[in-house]
Scaffold this motif. Structure first.
Motif, PDB file in Angstrom:
ATOM      1  N   ALA A 175      12.216   4.485  -8.660  1.00 37.95           N
ATOM      2  CA  ALA A 175      11.337   4.602  -8.401  1.00 37.95           C
ATOM      3  C   ALA A 175      11.050   4.523  -6.479  1.00 37.95           C
ATOM      4  O   ALA A 175      11.821   4.111  -6.096  1.00 37.95           O
ATOM      5  CB  ALA A 175      11.177   3.450  -8.335  1.00 37.95           C
ATOM      6  N   SER A 176      10.055   5.221  -6.384  1.00 36.29           N
ATOM      7  CA  SER A 176       9.567   5.528  -4.939  1.00 36.29           C
ATOM      8  C   SER A 176       8.673   4.311  -4.169  1.00 36.29           C
ATOM      9  O   SER A 176       8.045   4.659  -3.184  1.00 36.29           O
ATOM     10  CB  SER A 176       9.167   6.864  -4.634  1.00 36.29           C
ATOM     11  N   GLY A 177       8.334   3.130  -4.949  1.00 35.32           N
ATOM     12  CA  GLY A 177       8.070   2.048  -4.374  1.00 35.32           C
ATOM     13  C   GLY A 177       5.950   2.509  -4.990  1.00 35.32           C
ATOM     14  O   GLY A 177       4.809   1.168  -4.647  1.00 35.32           O
ATOM     15  N   GLY A 178       5.827   3.775  -5.873  1.00 31.35           N
ATOM     16  CA  GLY A 178       5.053   3.394  -6.871  1.00 31.35           C
ATOM     17  C   GLY A 178       4.236   2.163  -7.855  1.00 31.35           C
ATOM     18  O   GLY A 178       5.496   1.844  -8.156  1.00 31.35           O
ATOM     19  N   ALA A 179       3.613   2.216  -8.664  1.00 32.96           N
ATOM     20  CA  ALA A 179       3.259   1.484  -9.690  1.00 32.96           C
ATOM     21  C   ALA A 179       4.285   1.542 -10.697  1.00 32.96           C
ATOM     22  O   ALA A 179       3.642   2.900 -11.332  1.00 32.96           O
ATOM     23  CB  ALA A 179       1.463   0.772  -9.854  1.00 32.96           C
ATOM     24  N   VAL A 181       7.969   6.195 -18.583  1.00 31.52           N
ATOM     25  CA  VAL A 181       7.743   5.362 -17.686  1.00 31.52           C
ATOM     26  C   VAL A 181       7.370   6.553 -16.517  1.00 31.52           C
ATOM     27  O   VAL A 181       7.443   7.500 -16.524  1.00 31.52           O
ATOM     28  CB  VAL A 181       9.566   4.708 -17.267  1.00 31.52           C
ATOM     29  N   GLU A 182       5.860   5.777 -15.907  1.00 27.31           N
ATOM     30  CA  GLU A 182       4.789   6.897 -15.462  1.00 27.31           C
ATOM     31  C   GLU A 182       4.857   5.887 -14.307  1.00 27.31           C
ATOM     32  O   GLU A 182       4.644   4.570 -13.499  1.00 27.31           O
ATOM     33  CB  GLU A 182       3.648   6.741 -15.973  1.00 27.31           C
ATOM     34  N   GLU A 183       5.506   6.837 -12.854  1.00 21.80           N
ATOM     35  CA  GLU A 183       5.026   5.861 -11.462  1.00 21.80           C
ATOM     36  C   GLU A 183       3.988   6.617 -10.864  1.00 21.80           C
ATOM     37  O   GLU A 183       4.183   7.748 -10.694  1.00 21.80           O
ATOM     38  CB  GLU A 183       6.380   5.968 -10.127  1.00 21.80           C
ATOM     39  N   SER A 184       2.684   5.934 -10.562  1.00 19.76           N
ATOM     40  CA  SER A 184       1.233   6.294  -9.812  1.00 19.76           C
ATOM     41  C   SER A 184       1.765   6.175  -8.013  1.00 19.76           C
ATOM     42  O   SER A 184       2.892   5.781  -7.484  1.00 19.76           O
ATOM     43  CB  SER A 184       0.545   5.225  -9.816  1.00 19.76           C
ATOM     44  N   GLY A 185       1.623   7.107  -7.440  1.00 17.78           N
ATOM     45  CA  GLY A 185       1.334   6.809  -6.229  1.00 17.78           C
ATOM     46  C   GLY A 185       1.264   8.317  -5.996  1.00 17.78           C
ATOM     47  O   GLY A 185       0.962   9.221  -6.654  1.00 17.78           O
TER      48      GLY A 185
END
Length: 103
Positions: free
Chosen positions: A32-36, A74-78
């Motif tokens: 993960a790169s730090g997004g929600a 799993v989804e990461e926003s940003g």
């Protein structure tokens, strides 16, 4: 930048037992790169999600007898939005009284 290296593994605890069996699914995320992060769990991998867009990495499913496959998305926003998916197997034996061990 080419996007995130988001990856997920799905674990079931317990992976087998007697029906009805309550199983806790746990999604372990890497890259993960730090997004929600949001989690969507599908207890039967049938395209019908029992919960979507949850902030929790765990979800409880109750299974009847048979072999089951659980699914997580799993989804990461940003800026580097990404999606990762995984499945795990659950084996449930027919129900019946479980005798306590003798003491």
């Amino acid at each position: 930048n080419g996007g995130s290296n988001l990856a997920v593994q799905l674990f079931a605890n317990p992976q087998q037992g007697r029906a009805p069996l309550e199983v806790t699914l746990l999604a372990k995320v890497a890259g993960a790169s730090g997004g929600a992060l949001s989690y969507s769990f599908d207890c039967e991998n049938d395209g019908v999600f029992e919960i979507t867009d949850s902030s929790s990495d765990t979800f409880a499913c109750t299974y009847g007898a048979g072999n089951h496959t659980a699914f997580v998305r799993v989804e990461e926003s940003g800026a580097t939005a990404a999606t990762a998916v995984a499945t795990t197997a659950v084996r449930v034996l027919p129900g019946g009284p479980i005798e306590p061990p003798p003491f």
